[in-house]
Design a protein around this motif. Sequence first.
Motif, PDB file in Angstrom:
ATOM      1  N   GLY A  12       0.827  -1.209   0.000  1.00 40.66           N
ATOM      2  CA  GLY A  12       0.000   0.000   0.000  1.00 40.66           C
ATOM      3  C   GLY A  12       0.859   1.255   0.000  1.00 40.66           C
ATOM      4  N   GLU A  31      10.471   3.270   5.979  1.00 43.11           N
ATOM      5  CA  GLU A  31      10.119   1.870   6.263  1.00 43.11           C
ATOM      6  C   GLU A  31      10.954   1.388   7.442  1.00 43.11           C
ATOM      7  OE1 GLU A  31       8.077  -0.762   5.380  1.00 43.11           O
ATOM      8  OE2 GLU A  31       9.311  -1.846   6.819  1.00 43.11           O
ATOM      9  N   ARG A  32      10.282   0.771   8.390  1.00 41.17           N
ATOM     10  CA  ARG A  32      10.974   0.297   9.604  1.00 41.17           C
ATOM     11  C   ARG A  32      12.006  -0.795   9.298  1.00 41.17           C
ATOM     12  NH1 ARG A  32       6.801  -1.469  13.962  1.00 41.17           N
ATOM     13  NH2 ARG A  32       6.433  -3.029  12.367  1.00 41.17           N
ATOM     14  N   ARG A  42      10.629 -10.463   4.849  1.00 40.80           N
ATOM     15  CA  ARG A  42      11.080  -9.547   5.896  1.00 40.80           C
ATOM     16  C   ARG A  42      10.087  -9.513   7.035  1.00 40.80           C
ATOM     17  NH1 ARG A  42       8.894  -4.455   5.058  1.00 40.80           N
ATOM     18  NH2 ARG A  42       7.658  -4.286   3.166  1.00 40.80           N
ATOM     19  N   GLN A  47       3.056 -11.858   6.440  1.00 42.91           N
ATOM     20  CA  GLN A  47       2.103 -12.515   5.542  1.00 42.91           C
ATOM     21  C   GLN A  47       2.717 -12.844   4.187  1.00 42.91           C
ATOM     22  OE1 GLN A  47       2.057  -9.229   6.359  1.00 42.91           O
ATOM     23  NE2 GLN A  47       0.822  -7.982   4.995  1.00 42.91           N
ATOM     24  N   HIS A  52      -0.283 -15.058  -2.056  1.00 42.74           N
ATOM     25  CA  HIS A  52      -0.812 -13.717  -2.291  1.00 42.74           C
ATOM     26  C   HIS A  52      -1.152 -13.583  -3.760  1.00 42.74           C
ATOM     27  CE1 HIS A  52       0.185 -11.986   1.562  1.00 42.74           C
ATOM     28  NE2 HIS A  52      -0.220 -10.804   1.153  1.00 42.74           N
ATOM     29  N   VAL A  53      -2.388 -13.354  -4.094  1.00 44.26           N
ATOM     30  CA  VAL A  53      -2.735 -13.122  -5.498  1.00 44.26           C
ATOM     31  C   VAL A  53      -3.347 -11.733  -5.617  1.00 44.26           C
ATOM     32  CG1 VAL A  53      -5.002 -14.250  -5.318  1.00 44.26           C
ATOM     33  CG2 VAL A  53      -3.903 -14.077  -7.535  1.00 44.26           C
ATOM     34  N   ARG A 113       4.437 -12.857  -2.887  1.00 43.86           N
ATOM     35  CA  ARG A 113       4.359 -11.487  -2.381  1.00 43.86           C
ATOM     36  C   ARG A 113       5.728 -10.775  -2.424  1.00 43.86           C
ATOM     37  NH1 ARG A 113       1.391  -7.750   1.142  1.00 43.86           N
ATOM     38  NH2 ARG A 113       2.979  -6.178   1.427  1.00 43.86           N
ATOM     39  N   ALA A 138       8.485   5.195  12.100  1.00 43.37           N
ATOM     40  CA  ALA A 138       7.696   6.331  12.596  1.00 43.37           C
ATOM     41  C   ALA A 138       7.264   6.006  14.016  1.00 43.37           C
ATOM     42  CB  ALA A 138       6.475   6.516  11.714  1.00 43.37           C
ATOM     43  N   ASP A 305      -4.285  -1.660   4.801  1.00 45.65           N
ATOM     44  CA  ASP A 305      -4.729  -2.446   5.958  1.00 45.65           C
ATOM     45  C   ASP A 305      -4.898  -1.579   7.195  1.00 45.65           C
ATOM     46  OD1 ASP A 305      -4.678  -4.757   4.483  1.00 45.65           O
ATOM     47  OD2 ASP A 305      -3.423  -5.884   5.885  1.00 45.65           O
ATOM     48  N   GLY A 317      -6.917  -7.582  -0.066  1.00 42.12           N
ATOM     49  CA  GLY A 317      -6.255  -6.465   0.619  1.00 42.12           C
ATOM     50  C   GLY A 317      -5.354  -5.627  -0.280  1.00 42.12           C
ATOM     51  N   MET A 318      -4.535  -6.260  -1.112  1.00 39.51           N
ATOM     52  CA  MET A 318      -3.608  -5.506  -1.957  1.00 39.51           C
ATOM     53  C   MET A 318      -4.374  -4.730  -3.028  1.00 39.51           C
ATOM     54  SD  MET A 318      -0.323  -8.008  -2.454  1.00 39.51           S
ATOM     55  CE  MET A 318      -1.146  -9.205  -3.503  1.00 39.51           C
TER      56      MET A 318
HETATM   57  C1  LIG Z   1      -1.850 -14.810   5.363  1.00 42.31           C
HETATM   58  C2  LIG Z   1      -2.282 -13.659   4.489  1.00 42.31           C
HETATM   59  C3  LIG Z   1      -2.511 -13.867   3.135  1.00 42.31           C
HETATM   60  C4  LIG Z   1      -2.921 -12.799   2.330  1.00 42.31           C
HETATM   61  N1  LIG Z   1      -3.201 -13.038   1.001  1.00 42.31           N
HETATM   62  C5  LIG Z   1      -3.568 -11.995   0.201  1.00 42.31           C
HETATM   63  C6  LIG Z   1      -3.846 -12.190  -1.186  1.00 42.31           C
HETATM   64  O1  LIG Z   1      -3.792 -13.301  -1.721  1.00 42.31           O
HETATM   65  N2  LIG Z   1      -4.204 -11.108  -1.928  1.00 42.31           N
HETATM   66  C7  LIG Z   1      -4.301  -9.857  -1.387  1.00 42.31           C
HETATM   67  O2  LIG Z   1      -4.625  -8.899  -2.116  1.00 42.31           O
HETATM   68  N3  LIG Z   1      -4.062  -9.646  -0.080  1.00 42.31           N
HETATM   69  C8  LIG Z   1      -3.702 -10.667   0.726  1.00 42.31           C
HETATM   70  N4  LIG Z   1      -3.462 -10.443   2.049  1.00 42.31           N
HETATM   71  C9  LIG Z   1      -3.615  -9.071   2.561  1.00 42.31           C
HETATM   72  C10 LIG Z   1      -2.374  -8.220   2.239  1.00 42.31           C
HETATM   73  O3  LIG Z   1      -1.226  -8.813   2.772  1.00 42.31           O
HETATM   74  C11 LIG Z   1      -2.574  -6.821   2.820  1.00 42.31           C
HETATM   75  O4  LIG Z   1      -3.866  -6.360   2.523  1.00 42.31           O
HETATM   76  C12 LIG Z   1      -1.571  -5.828   2.277  1.00 42.31           C
HETATM   77  O5  LIG Z   1      -0.265  -6.217   2.524  1.00 42.31           O
HETATM   78  C13 LIG Z   1      -1.838  -4.437   2.867  1.00 42.31           C
HETATM   79  O6  LIG Z   1      -0.828  -3.549   2.484  1.00 42.31           O
HETATM   80  P1  LIG Z   1      -0.354  -2.398   3.472  1.00 42.31           P
HETATM   81  O7  LIG Z   1       0.687  -1.655   2.721  1.00 42.31           O
HETATM   82  O8  LIG Z   1      -1.523  -1.689   4.002  1.00 42.31           O
HETATM   83  O9  LIG Z   1       0.318  -3.145   4.705  1.00 42.31           O
HETATM   84  P2  LIG Z   1       1.603  -4.081   4.697  1.00 42.31           P
HETATM   85  O10 LIG Z   1       1.836  -4.663   3.354  1.00 42.31           O
HETATM   86  O11 LIG Z   1       1.434  -5.005   5.850  1.00 42.31           O
HETATM   87  O12 LIG Z   1       2.844  -3.102   4.943  1.00 42.31           O
HETATM   88  C14 LIG Z   1       3.020  -2.343   6.106  1.00 42.31           C
HETATM   89  C15 LIG Z   1       4.470  -1.855   6.085  1.00 42.31           C
HETATM   90  O13 LIG Z   1       4.651  -0.867   7.096  1.00 42.31           O
HETATM   91  C16 LIG Z   1       5.886  -1.103   7.764  1.00 42.31           C
HETATM   92  N5  LIG Z   1       5.779  -0.484   9.072  1.00 42.31           N
HETATM   93  C17 LIG Z   1       5.008  -0.878  10.121  1.00 42.31           C
HETATM   94  N6  LIG Z   1       5.125  -0.028  11.142  1.00 42.31           N
HETATM   95  C18 LIG Z   1       5.961   0.964  10.734  1.00 42.31           C
HETATM   96  C19 LIG Z   1       6.443   2.152  11.346  1.00 42.31           C
HETATM   97  N7  LIG Z   1       6.082   2.496  12.593  1.00 42.31           N
HETATM   98  N8  LIG Z   1       7.289   2.938  10.639  1.00 42.31           N
HETATM   99  C20 LIG Z   1       7.670   2.604   9.370  1.00 42.31           C
HETATM  100  N9  LIG Z   1       7.252   1.485   8.754  1.00 42.31           N
HETATM  101  C21 LIG Z   1       6.394   0.674   9.415  1.00 42.31           C
HETATM  102  C22 LIG Z   1       6.003  -2.619   7.764  1.00 42.31           C
HETATM  103  O14 LIG Z   1       7.326  -3.045   7.995  1.00 42.31           O
HETATM  104  C23 LIG Z   1       5.491  -2.945   6.357  1.00 42.31           C
HETATM  105  O15 LIG Z   1       6.520  -2.874   5.411  1.00 42.31           O
HETATM  106  C24 LIG Z   1      -3.080 -11.503   2.881  1.00 42.31           C
HETATM  107  C25 LIG Z   1      -2.856 -11.307   4.246  1.00 42.31           C
HETATM  108  C26 LIG Z   1      -2.462 -12.366   5.046  1.00 42.31           C
HETATM  109  C27 LIG Z   1      -2.274 -12.125   6.527  1.00 42.31           C
END
Ligand SMILES: Cc1cc2nc3c(=O)[nH]c(=O)nc-3n(C[C@H](O)[C@H](O)[C@H](O)COP(=O)(O)OP(=O)(O)OC[C@H]3O[C@@H](n4cnc5c(N)ncnc54)[C@H](O)[C@@H]3O)c2cc1C
Length: 424
Positions: A12, A31-32, A42, A47, A52-53, A113, A138, A305, A317-318
Amino acid sequence: MRHAMVLGAGIGGLFAARALSEVYDRVTVIERDRLPVEAGQRRGVPQGRHAHVLVTAGAQALDRLFPGACAELVAAGAPVVRDFAEFRLAPGGGSPLRLLGPAPEPFACLVSRPFLEAKVRSRVRSLSNVVVRDGVAATDLAAVGGRVSGVRTAGGTLDADLVVDATGRGSRAPAWLSALGYPAPSRERVPIDLMYVTRRLRPRTLPALVVGVSARPGRPRGIVLFAQEDGRAILTVSGYGGHHPPRDPAGLLAALADIAPPDVVAAVRAADALGDPIVAHFPANVRHRYDRLRRFPAGFLVLGDAICSTNPAYALGMSVAARQAEALRDVLMAGEHDLARRYFRAAARPAHAAWAAAVGGDLALPEVPGPRPLPVRLARVYTGRLLRAAERDPVVAHQFLRVAALQEPATRLFRPAIALRALR
Ligand SMILES: Cc1cc2nc3c(=O)[nH]c(=O)nc-3n(C[C@H](O)[C@H](O)[C@H](O)COP(=O)(O)OP(=O)(O)OC[C@H]3O[C@@H](n4cnc5c(N)ncnc54)[C@H](O)[C@@H]3O)c2cc1C
């Protein structure tokens, strides 16, 4: 020079950086984690070790944000579903959808992923006005006179005109808002107690590029088997509370055999396993109603998320995050007046579609606890009929898939032409 800051370089955060790069002079992503140069697992994205599709709507949004990205993934080895014969999805937990003919492009990106994230990260890094700084966490927001002015980190405060929180499911934004004297968003939570047990495989052959059999009432377990880059595949068996899948290889195979057709079980048996089974626990669907807040500081938004995290079995989610990034760009391009209200309203739309699909599907299982008001019970009866019809009627099957892949709103399932076929 107008400067935007994105917190988190997950999927995201990367999409958001691309969107902001069109509107701001400079974008910084912090990024942390230390980020790997190539594809790699990482800590911040646990997850990433599970299947992940990117469903069609997400693949299309990816291509709009980064033109040619899907073709690049394919050129780098991503398997592509070109014909529905390669796609065996049984969302009702019984027979597969009756899908016919060639699949539209781009259709479902089949990559791991870390591979997807690495490709998107390198596209973001190639943008001349974006910098990705890893190893920087952050810790809080900085604010001046009712406006978020940046973000605090262990190394000091980083100033920005706009801060976008994309730190994922563990986002601290509600607490940060409270600390600044703003109301935190209300939280909706539907507990599901879902367990994923995943195995990475090197198969000899695969019966199809996508195999999925969903949980159903009386058998609250599902499976997916996806082809991936480099000739690998990934298998997941998932199960709701009281029906968590076994974690040992033999037990996992036995659980698979209870659900999957014999050719799928044979393909998994014949495959080489890459490492031990990996476990993920997903306690609940959670959504924060930022779209309902009346007071919100200027200079701050939330995405992905951190707003809404739904049952991963629906794989949305993605794609929601990609749609929200596009919404972010569009509302910013229309001006900054009333930005938070306009953005959160736009971001709630894809989140709501995913929420309705996941929570509706989860509550259709009697094994999932929770209140079921009349509209939920009626929707459950109708969807059951619809899914049974989709097993034999290609018109219903294709319509269902377009809704499940977020290409069309769920209301399309209730139009008369589909309802007649479902109820016939
Ligand atoms: C088991 C599993 C399977 C999944 N399968 C799918 C799928 O098939 N298809 C799909 O579309 N979605 C899938 N999802 C959902 C998907 O993983 C999430 O919806 C998606 O990753 C959300 O993106 P995001 O960027 O919001 O969060 P994330 O991808 O979780 O990224 C958050 C980032 O923020 C960083 N971070 C956290 N705190 C801090 C901070 N304080 N300072 C700086 N950086 C920080 C983390 O290190 C990370 O890099 C799945 C989820 C799970 C749990």
